[in-house]
Design a protein around this motif. Structure first.
Motif, PDB file in Angstrom:
ATOM      1  N   GLU A 150       0.884  -1.180   0.000  1.00  0.00           N
ATOM      2  CA  GLU A 150       0.000   0.000   0.000  1.00  0.00           C
ATOM      3  C   GLU A 150       0.913   1.219   0.000  1.00  0.00           C
ATOM      4  OE1 GLU A 150      -2.252   0.198   3.670  1.00  0.00           O
ATOM      5  OE2 GLU A 150      -0.468   0.610   4.849  1.00  0.00           O
ATOM      6  N   ARG A 182       0.667  -6.862  -4.334  1.00  0.00           N
ATOM      7  CA  ARG A 182       0.173  -7.878  -3.392  1.00  0.00           C
ATOM      8  C   ARG A 182       0.182  -9.220  -4.101  1.00  0.00           C
ATOM      9  NH1 ARG A 182      -4.911  -4.625  -0.489  1.00  0.00           N
ATOM     10  NH2 ARG A 182      -3.663  -2.764  -0.104  1.00  0.00           N
ATOM     11  N   GLU A 184      -1.566 -11.720  -4.442  1.00  0.00           N
ATOM     12  CA  GLU A 184      -2.918 -12.260  -4.242  1.00  0.00           C
ATOM     13  C   GLU A 184      -2.952 -13.732  -4.633  1.00  0.00           C
ATOM     14  OE1 GLU A 184      -5.322 -10.549  -2.969  1.00  0.00           O
ATOM     15  OE2 GLU A 184      -4.917  -8.426  -3.365  1.00  0.00           O
ATOM     16  N   PHE A 192      -9.725  -6.135 -11.420  1.00  0.00           N
ATOM     17  CA  PHE A 192     -10.277  -5.945 -10.080  1.00  0.00           C
ATOM     18  C   PHE A 192      -9.295  -6.390  -9.000  1.00  0.00           C
ATOM     19  CE2 PHE A 192     -12.816  -6.927  -6.335  1.00  0.00           C
ATOM     20  CZ  PHE A 192     -13.509  -5.738  -6.212  1.00  0.00           C
ATOM     21  N   THR A 194      -5.531  -7.667  -8.826  1.00  0.00           N
ATOM     22  CA  THR A 194      -4.302  -7.944  -9.558  1.00  0.00           C
ATOM     23  C   THR A 194      -3.138  -7.966  -8.570  1.00  0.00           C
ATOM     24  OG1 THR A 194      -4.042  -5.588  -9.980  1.00  0.00           O
ATOM     25  CG2 THR A 194      -5.163  -6.865 -11.666  1.00  0.00           C
ATOM     26  N   PHE A 197      -0.751  -3.054  -8.954  1.00  0.00           N
ATOM     27  CA  PHE A 197      -1.829  -2.104  -9.233  1.00  0.00           C
ATOM     28  C   PHE A 197      -1.409  -0.729  -8.715  1.00  0.00           C
ATOM     29  CE2 PHE A 197      -3.353  -2.059  -4.809  1.00  0.00           C
ATOM     30  CZ  PHE A 197      -2.868  -3.271  -4.343  1.00  0.00           C
ATOM     31  N   GLN A 199      -2.519   2.784  -6.465  1.00  0.00           N
ATOM     32  CA  GLN A 199      -3.432   3.358  -5.479  1.00  0.00           C
ATOM     33  C   GLN A 199      -3.360   4.878  -5.527  1.00  0.00           C
ATOM     34  OE1 GLN A 199      -2.126   1.466  -1.767  1.00  0.00           O
ATOM     35  NE2 GLN A 199      -4.032   0.306  -1.775  1.00  0.00           N
ATOM     36  N   GLU A 201      -3.972   7.472  -2.622  1.00  0.00           N
ATOM     37  CA  GLU A 201      -4.296   7.514  -1.182  1.00  0.00           C
ATOM     38  C   GLU A 201      -4.050   8.911  -0.612  1.00  0.00           C
ATOM     39  OE1 GLU A 201      -4.182   3.376   0.836  1.00  0.00           O
ATOM     40  OE2 GLU A 201      -2.108   3.963   0.505  1.00  0.00           O
ATOM     41  N   GLU A 266     -15.633  -3.340  -4.023  1.00  0.00           N
ATOM     42  CA  GLU A 266     -15.037  -2.129  -3.435  1.00  0.00           C
ATOM     43  C   GLU A 266     -14.114  -1.437  -4.441  1.00  0.00           C
ATOM     44  OE1 GLU A 266     -12.434  -3.035  -0.117  1.00  0.00           O
ATOM     45  OE2 GLU A 266     -11.390  -1.142  -0.385  1.00  0.00           O
ATOM     46  N   ILE A 267     -14.296  -0.113  -4.592  1.00  0.00           N
ATOM     47  CA  ILE A 267     -13.331   0.637  -5.403  1.00  0.00           C
ATOM     48  C   ILE A 267     -12.508   1.587  -4.531  1.00  0.00           C
ATOM     49  CG2 ILE A 267     -14.383   0.416  -7.678  1.00  0.00           C
ATOM     50  CD1 ILE A 267     -15.817   3.031  -7.295  1.00  0.00           C
ATOM     51  N   GLU A 306      -8.278   8.208   6.403  1.00  0.00           N
ATOM     52  CA  GLU A 306      -7.666   7.760   5.151  1.00  0.00           C
ATOM     53  C   GLU A 306      -8.718   7.614   4.054  1.00  0.00           C
ATOM     54  OE1 GLU A 306      -4.705   4.268   4.209  1.00  0.00           O
ATOM     55  OE2 GLU A 306      -6.659   3.400   4.635  1.00  0.00           O
ATOM     56  N   SER A 308      -8.632   5.764   0.474  1.00  0.00           N
ATOM     57  CA  SER A 308      -7.724   4.881  -0.260  1.00  0.00           C
ATOM     58  C   SER A 308      -8.445   4.292  -1.470  1.00  0.00           C
ATOM     59  CB  SER A 308      -7.264   3.760   0.672  1.00  0.00           C
ATOM     60  OG  SER A 308      -6.483   2.838  -0.047  1.00  0.00           O
ATOM     61  N   GLY A 310      -8.328   2.636  -5.403  1.00  0.00           N
ATOM     62  CA  GLY A 310      -7.505   1.948  -6.389  1.00  0.00           C
ATOM     63  C   GLY A 310      -7.612   2.724  -7.688  1.00  0.00           C
ATOM     64  N   ARG A 313      -8.612  -0.019 -10.159  1.00  0.00           N
ATOM     65  CA  ARG A 313     -10.013  -0.432  -9.986  1.00  0.00           C
ATOM     66  C   ARG A 313     -10.971   0.668 -10.397  1.00  0.00           C
ATOM     67  NH1 ARG A 313     -11.145  -3.770  -4.495  1.00  0.00           N
ATOM     68  NH2 ARG A 313      -9.642  -5.390  -4.985  1.00  0.00           N
TER      69      ARG A 313
HETATM   70  N1  GAP Z   1      -4.127   1.818   2.856  1.00  0.00           N
HETATM   71  C1  GAP Z   1      -5.333   1.087   2.954  1.00  0.00           C
HETATM   72  C2  GAP Z   1      -5.492   0.075   1.914  1.00  0.00           C
HETATM   73  O1  GAP Z   1      -4.578  -0.230   1.161  1.00  0.00           O
HETATM   74  P1  GAP Z   1      -7.233  -1.598   0.891  1.00  0.00           P
HETATM   75  O2  GAP Z   1      -8.717  -1.681   1.093  1.00  0.00           O
HETATM   76  O3  GAP Z   1      -6.440  -2.825   1.113  1.00  0.00           O
HETATM   77  O4  GAP Z   1      -6.755  -0.423   1.860  1.00  0.00           O
HETATM   78  C3  GAP Z   1      -7.452   0.188  -0.988  1.00  0.00           C
HETATM   79  O5  GAP Z   1      -6.951  -1.059  -0.567  1.00  0.00           O
HETATM   80  C4  GAP Z   1      -7.885   0.130  -2.432  1.00  0.00           C
HETATM   81  O6  GAP Z   1      -6.831  -0.383  -3.240  1.00  0.00           O
HETATM   82  C5  GAP Z   1      -9.064  -0.810  -2.700  1.00  0.00           C
HETATM   83  O7  GAP Z   1     -10.299  -0.146  -2.485  1.00  0.00           O
HETATM   84  C6  GAP Z   1      -8.880  -1.164  -4.160  1.00  0.00           C
HETATM   85  O8  GAP Z   1      -9.440  -0.156  -4.973  1.00  0.00           O
HETATM   86  C7  GAP Z   1      -7.369  -1.137  -4.327  1.00  0.00           C
HETATM   87  N2  GAP Z   1      -6.843  -2.522  -4.290  1.00  0.00           N
HETATM   88  C8  GAP Z   1      -6.517  -3.255  -3.203  1.00  0.00           C
HETATM   89  N3  GAP Z   1      -6.057  -4.458  -3.554  1.00  0.00           N
HETATM   90  C9  GAP Z   1      -6.077  -4.505  -4.899  1.00  0.00           C
HETATM   91  C10 GAP Z   1      -5.712  -5.495  -5.872  1.00  0.00           C
HETATM   92  N4  GAP Z   1      -5.201  -6.671  -5.525  1.00  0.00           N
HETATM   93  N5  GAP Z   1      -5.885  -5.191  -7.182  1.00  0.00           N
HETATM   94  C11 GAP Z   1      -6.371  -3.985  -7.571  1.00  0.00           C
HETATM   95  N6  GAP Z   1      -6.713  -3.020  -6.692  1.00  0.00           N
HETATM   96  C12 GAP Z   1      -6.584  -3.262  -5.379  1.00  0.00           C
END
Ligand code: GAP
Length: 444
Positions: A150, A182, A184, A192, A194, A197, A199, A201, A266-267, A306, A308, A310, A313
């Protein structure tokens, strides 16, 4: 979704990463139209955040000191439960088995849950989602660093640097746009979820006690941002995290969700992170992270609200929301289906296309001159191939708000037609007034 993915590839919004080698799971490349759209999404966010007096910007390094991720809780808590299939060796998130297909190509259409019932899975284990690498020439445990999962931590650790350099006082915010990574377990649904990606923030530092008021303020501001950029209201909603589902740092949290073709997702997250982050960094670094208020002579650890989002996204939500299939008349009066990306003008990758109606009588030269005059101000596209109706359709698919055509009347009175993408209505405009005409409309 299949239509969006196919249009994305065909028109150059998004390509699979390393496609010629079979692709790399969870990674995507932005093509010529995609990179413009993504930049426009990020520019709109950056403008809305930093063109105000109480928010500063930063761009922190992706690699940070490994203690940052101990302080943040990521080393300990940033995990997903994971199971392996003993037969096909595929790995699944233990809480998403219901949605996952079996990993064995021989069992096409079979759900992983069936293999689970048949007892093919290992016990669940915790799997940390941070990518690890080594810093410097030694590949041992003392050299481990992480690709940031993040962008937020780069803001927290710079809180006092930014505050002192900018002479801001709480309440004030710090904004950042950047890549996050990440590992994942299940990547899915196009952009959505990945592994790489971006952010967008913003961390807003406030005095404890005023945190709930600022939380409400930012919740409303962020929803308004998506609506201002034309996202369909009925496809947006808030989702409040239940107290037992809150992240370890949060006192209150709402997601902004968009209704994708595969369901609500969630976006953006808006979190009241309390004084958790600065307190933890103070404990782990041994450096004070408190703010000293010269006027009241008070020293305190600010709370953080915060926002935050994407970037990738949000990009996908804007893309999905813009996609329309509509009936439109052809030149000979019949009806055909047109695909049109009704992107907000500020987000559209190309702002105007310029066409000569035919490639003779001096029309291409006039059209080229119009293109050259507009180029320093907007991204424009010149197209002289095929019937003009086909050229309109190609620009509709790219989301271009205006198409300018030079025709035989232009030769007599120096006017051109300007066709608007959504209404398909045409107006005649003096060619030397085009710049102003477009500037006014694109700024709306
Ligand atoms: N600092 C807080 C934080 O990172 P999060 O809910 O884990 O919070 C925030 O992530 C935003 O980042 C999400 O709402 C999403 O839009 C984006 N996001 C998180 N993981 C993602 C992923 N694996 N691929 C694409 N976007 C991602």
């Amino acid at each position: 979704m299949d239509k969006i993915v196919s249009l994305s590839k065909r028109r150059g919004f998004v390509f699979q990463s390393s496609e010629i080698y079979g692709g790399l799971n969870g990674c995507w490349d932005y093509g010529p139209l995609g990179v413009e759209l993504l930049r426009n999404v990020k520019d709109q966010w950056w403008q809305s955040m930093t063109y105000r007096e109480d928010i500063e910007g930063v761009d922190a390094a992706i690699l940070m000191h490994p203690r940052v991720w101990e302080a943040s809780g990521h080393v300990e808590n940033f995990t997903d439960p994971m199971v392996d299939c003993k037969e096909c060796k595929a790995r699944f998130r233990a809480d998403q088995i219901e949605d996952s297909p079996c990993g064995n190509p021989a069992y096409k259409g079979r759900k992983a849950s069936k293999c689970q019932v048949e007892g093919k899975f290992t016990e669940a284990r915790q799997f940390n989602l941070m990518f690890k690498t080594f810093i410097g020439p030694m590949e041992d445990s003392t050299a481990v660093v992480y690709l940031r999962p993040e962008t937020a931590q780069g803001i927290f650790v710079n809180f006092l640097n930014v505050q002192a350099a900018s002479r801001q006082k709480p309440p004030f915010g710090i904004a950042q746009i950047g890549k996050a990574f990440r590992n994942e377990i299940n990547t899915k649904n196009f952009l959505f979820r990945t592994r790489e990606f971006e952010q967008m923030e913003m961390q807003f530092f406030v005095k404890g006690g005023s945190d709930e008021k600022w939380f409400e303020y930012w919740k409303e501001q962020r929803m308004a941002w998506f609506l201002r950029l034309g996202m369909t209201k009925a496809k947006l909603q808030f989702h409040r995290h239940e107290p037992d589902k809150l992240a370890h740092y949060a006192k209150d949290a709402y997601d902004i969700e968009y209704e994708f073709p595969f369901g609500w997702g969630e976006i953006e997250g808006i979190h009241n992170r309390t004084d958790f982050d600065l307190t933890r960094h103070e404990q782990y670094s041994g450096k004070s992270m408190k703010y000293y208020d010269e006027e009241t002579k008070e020293r305190y650890t600010p709370y953080i609200i915060e926002t935050s989002a994407g970037a990738s996204r949000s990009f996908m939500a804007f893309l999905v929301d813009a996609y329309r299939e509509e009936q439109a008349p052809t030149a000979d009066g019949k009806m055909e289906t047109r695909v049109v990306m009704r992107l907000h003008r500020r987000l559209a990758p190309i702002k105007a296309a310029v066409f000569p109606l035919v490639n003779r009588d001096g029309m291409p030269e006039i059209a080229r001159n119009i293109e050259l005059a507009l180029r320093p101000h907007f991204r424009v596209f010149y197209d002289d191939s095929g019937a003009v109706g086909r050229r309109y359709r190609r620009q509709d698919e790219a989301g271009t708000p205006y198409c300018i055509t030079v025709d035989s009347q232009t030769l007599q009175d120096q006017t051109v037609t300007v066709r608007e993408r959504d209404t398909m209505k045409q107006e005649r405009i003096a060619s030397d007034a085009l710049g102003r005409y477009l500037r006014e409309r694109l700024a709306e």
